[in-house]
Design an enzyme around this catalytic site. Structure first.
Site, mmCIF file in Angstrom:
data_model
loop_
_atom_site.group_PDB
_atom_site.id
_atom_site.type_symbol
_atom_site.label_atom_id
_atom_site.label_comp_id
_atom_site.label_asym_id
_atom_site.label_seq_id
_atom_site.Cartn_x
_atom_site.Cartn_y
_atom_site.Cartn_z
ATOM 1 N N HIS A 129 0.819 -1.215 0.000
ATOM 2 C CA HIS A 129 0.000 0.000 0.000
ATOM 3 C C HIS A 129 0.854 1.267 0.000
ATOM 4 O O HIS A 129 0.336 2.373 -0.237
ATOM 5 C CB HIS A 129 -0.914 -0.004 1.235
ATOM 6 C CG HIS A 129 -2.233 0.660 0.994
ATOM 7 N ND1 HIS A 129 -2.509 1.436 -0.109
ATOM 8 C CD2 HIS A 129 -3.372 0.672 1.735
ATOM 9 C CE1 HIS A 129 -3.748 1.894 -0.043
ATOM 10 N NE2 HIS A 129 -4.293 1.438 1.080
ATOM 11 N N ASP B 64 -2.285 2.235 -4.596
ATOM 12 C CA ASP B 64 -3.520 2.665 -3.939
ATOM 13 C C ASP B 64 -4.616 1.617 -4.136
ATOM 14 O O ASP B 64 -4.549 0.801 -5.062
ATOM 15 C CB ASP B 64 -3.988 4.010 -4.505
ATOM 16 C CG ASP B 64 -3.023 5.137 -4.177
ATOM 17 O OD1 ASP B 64 -2.349 5.052 -3.122
ATOM 18 O OD2 ASP B 64 -2.942 6.089 -4.973
#
Length: 417
Positions: free
Chosen positions: A388, A392
């Site tokens: 992450h 995204d």
């Protein structure tokens, strides 16, 4: 005259290995370049060839010992080598002493604990076969090997176990560390981790500690791919000499989705993001020592047939232990198919320095709604684990949707849509 057998160069940054198995015993005839030993490295097993034709001489190290690149591990006697078997007693005694030593050796390698398997034939059985013998409780001396040079395989052990009558377990030799309760008969076994398993454990834990991992899921209707495979599999195999599976479709669809969502194919190096204009796809395949991930280079340029041929070759050589170091390096994205083992859903772990891994799972009929009607379709869950820090949630979901669309309508793969 004896010729020394040296540990060969094992690859960039690899300086040592573990002796996994002796393929030739003192007194055995060997041909030039014939494998005489198997070494376990951090990634794959490497066979050591004989430098000359002759007779196997002395083993200088025992199974399980750590050896350095360039070290002498054995000798080969030129000619008929009549005296080659004589020095065998010393290494055998050394190995016996080693198996009885209770203290772990440097580098985190402890002893297995003395067992009937270790004392009967420590150099004749590979680590995986030794584990199978212990699990099934069979005597390896009673098993006729069907492997190369008459060696015992795991399948031989399983067949011997299934054909014997039920009997109470035999008493085992005393172990250095008491682990059996006499009143209950419960047993414990301590088996040293292979070098490959230690490396896998370290890398997976490093991935958890470093990456901000998150997993997103989707499902895919496999109807179209199943129908295409059923219709063309015979023609495909006849033309290309390889079976048409599902991985070819998924790898090709993944390369298209990676092109559209480049962040999923990127990696983090320091404070920089490295984007790749190629798709080197790591595919997880099973080997006797665990899962390994050879790389399909430039998968975006290969046809489905080319991908299937490459995967088939990787799978065959992984079972044989003949994958090369260079074939394990690199990779920009990984696909792991847990469905072949029956997995319904999982959260795969990233293979650093990659930033994402796709998990495939088993296909099963489930009720779904299509055009307002409840129908039964062959469905598969997809899982994308990703870093992450770089990817995204929108990009991860978009990638999975693009993959799902390509699999549910394989025509998209043909026209690059």
């Amino acid at each position: 005259m004896a010729t020394e057998v040296l540990v060969p160069t094992l690859g960039e940054s690899i300086t040592e290995a573990t002796l996994g198995e002796w393929l030739k015993q003192p007194g055995d005839k060997v041909a030039a370049d014939e494998p005489i030993a198997s070494l376990e490295t951090d990634k794959v097993s490497v066979e050591v060839p004989s430098p000359i034709a002759g007779v196997m001489g002395q083993h200088a190290v025992a199974v399980g010992d750590t050896v350095q690149v360039g070290a002498m591990i054995a000798t080969v006697e030129a000619g008929d080598g009549a005296a080659a078997a004589a020095p065998a007693a010393q290494p055998a005694a050394a190995e016996s002493t080693k198996s009885e030593a209770p203290a772990p050796v440097a580098g985190g390698y402890g002893n297995h604990g003395a067992t009937p398997v270790d004392s009967d034939a420590p150099a004749a059985l590979s680590p995986s076969v030794r584990r199978a013998v212990l699990e099934h409780g069979v005597d390896p001396a009673t098993i006729k090997g069907t492997g190369r040079d008459g060696r015992i395989t795991k399948e031989d052990v399983a067949a011997a176990a299934s054909s014997r009558p039920a009997a109470p377990p035999a008493a085992s030799a005393a172990t250095p560390t008491p682990s059996v309760a006499a009143s209950t008969g419960r047993k414990e076994e301590r088996v040293r981790m292979t070098r490959l398993r230690q490396t896998i454990a370290k890398r997976l834990k490093d991935a958890q500690n470093t990456a901000a991992m998150l997993t997103t899921f989707n499902d895919v209707d496999m109807t179209a791919v199943i129908e295409a495979r059923a219709k063309y599999k015979d023609l495909f195999e006849k033309k290309h000499g390889v079976r048409l599976g599902f991985m070819g479709f998924f790898v090709k669809a993944a390369t298209m989705a990676l092109k559209d969502i480049p962040a999923v194919n990127a990696s983090i190096e320091g404070d920089e993001i490295v984007y790749h204009d190629y798709a080197d796809i790591s595919v997880a395949v099973s080997s006797p020592g665990g899962l390994v991930v050879p790389v399909i280079r430039d998968a975006q340029d290969l046809s489905v047939a080319g991908i299937e041929k490459t995967i088939g070759d990787f799978g065959k050589r992984a079972k044989e232990g003949t994958l090369k170091m260079d074939e394990m390096k690199g990779g920009t994205f990984t696909i792991s198919n847990g469905g072949v083992f029956g997995s319904l859903m999982s959260t795969p772990i990233i293979n650093p320095p990659q930033s994402a891994v796709l998990g495939l799972h088993r296909i099963e009929d489930r009720p779904v709604v299509v055009n307002g009607q409840v129908v039964v379709r062959p469905m598969m869950y997809l899982a994308l684990s990703y870093d992450h820090r770089l990817i995204d949630g929108r990009e991860a979901v978009t990638f999975l949707v693009a993959l799902k669309n390509a699999i549910e309508d394989p025509t998209r793969i043909l026209i690059d849509l």
